[in-house]
Design an enzyme around this catalytic site. Structure first.
Site, PDB file in Angstrom:
ATOM      1  N   LYS A   1     -10.216   0.112  -1.988  1.00 33.91           N
ATOM      2  CA  LYS A   1     -10.266  -0.247  -0.562  1.00 33.91           C
ATOM      3  C   LYS A   1     -11.619   0.106   0.051  1.00 33.91           C
ATOM      4  CE  LYS A   1      -7.549   0.523   3.683  1.00 33.91           C
ATOM      5  NZ  LYS A   1      -6.404   1.316   4.228  1.00 33.91           N
TER       6      LYS A   1
ATOM      7  N   CYS B   1      -4.763  -3.610   3.522  1.00 33.34           N
ATOM      8  CA  CYS B   1      -4.437  -3.163   4.879  1.00 33.34           C
ATOM      9  C   CYS B   1      -5.574  -3.382   5.885  1.00 33.34           C
ATOM     10  CB  CYS B   1      -3.978  -1.709   4.840  1.00 33.34           C
ATOM     11  SG  CYS B   1      -2.991  -1.240   6.294  1.00 33.34           S
TER      12      CYS B   1
ATOM     13  N   GLU C   1       0.853  -1.187   0.000  1.00 39.25           N
ATOM     14  CA  GLU C   1       0.000   0.000   0.000  1.00 39.25           C
ATOM     15  C   GLU C   1       0.892   1.242   0.000  1.00 39.25           C
ATOM     16  OE1 GLU C   1      -3.858   1.528   2.590  1.00 39.25           O
ATOM     17  OE2 GLU C   1      -2.194   0.566   3.646  1.00 39.25           O
TER      18      GLU C   1
END
Length: 276
Positions: A114, A156, A44
């Site tokens: 995301k 993440c 990321e």
């Protein structure tokens, strides 16, 4: 189909200088390729990790340079390359945190925005408010079938939402990336155990490239490192430690299919295929 091959996770300390970040990534990608990697993941924020104001001012440059880099690199080196998270224009004054998988022909195979945004205080002196500048993608990742297996990616903070990974299991995912810029406090406490849990629960490989080190001149933004490759049985096949570089391991698709056949926990769930 290539059923056994090497996978690499690239680990970097990115900052606000896009060209420098991409140059570093290219060096480690080439080293991983030379070590035999067919599938390589970047973390990321690999191309940009600066302030929110810098991100807003540079969004066009970041997006175009990053996409060009990923497509050119994958095609030139003949690899599958996961760009693990970089800002793309959401069209409403915010950005998406976007992961994309590029094939050896330089064509995009997969894109994910995301979904779960990191708004938290973790005790390191930084008040994280990702939603201030980033729009949630709100949709589950897709699973793409390739010549090296069925691949997907979360990003993440998504690691804390097991239902996302269970949905990927239902789609047949065999290899799931989890690119990250994990904070040091949460990394120490939770990184390894969460990665291993998601792999074990869903009997899939988890490929987790991460950021490491200090990312700003004031020394406030620090990430944990320890990019990992985890087997479907929860074994740590590779750990990059805390220095920039890469870690590499061989994965076997027949092994994951054998584990799922011999230990069919996904089939035993009372609710996995339930409409209740």
């Amino acid at each position: 189909m290539l059923e056994s091959y090497k996978v690499a996770v690239v680990q970097v300390t990115s900052n606000a200088r896009v060209v420098n970040n991409l140059t570093t990534c290219r060096r480690f990608i080439e080293e991983a390729k030379n070590a035999g990697a067919t599938l390589i993941g970047l973390p990321e924020n690999f191309s940009f990790m600066g302030s929110e104001s810098e991100k807003k001012n540079l969004i066009g440059e970041i997006e175009s340079e990053t996409f060009s880099f990923l497509k050119e690199t994958s095609k030139e080196l003949q690899i599958y390359l996961l760009g693990g998270g970089f800002p793309t224009d959401a069209g409403n004054g915010k950005v998406f945190n976007t992961a994309t998988l590029i094939g050896p022909d330089g064509e995009e195979l997969f894109r994910y925005h995301k979904a779960h945004l990191f708004n938290a205080k973790v005790g390191d002196g930084v008040d994280y408010r990702e939603s201030n500048s980033t729009e949630s993608g709100k949709k589950l990742p897709n699973v793409v079938e390739t010549s090296i297996g069925k691949i997907s990616s979360a990003i993440c903070y998504d690691i804390r939402f097991p239902e996302l990974f269970r949905e990927l299991s239902k789609q047949g995912c065999e290899i799931c990336f989890l690119p990250a810029a994990f904070t040091v406090p949460t990394g120490i406490a939770h990184w390894e155990v969460l990665l291993r849990a998601r792999a074990i629960e869903n009997l899939m490989f988890i490929i987790a490239p991460g950021q490491t080190g200090v990312h700003d001149p004031h020394g406030k933004r620090k990430t944990y490192g320890h990019s990992m490759i985890i087997s479907p049985w929860g074994e740590i096949l590779a750990d990059a430690g805390t220095e920039p570089g890469f870690a590499i391991a061989e994965i076997s698709l027949p092994s994951i299919r054998e584990i799922r056949a011999n230990f069919p926990a996904l089939e035993h769930s009372l609710f996995l295929n339930s409409k209740v």
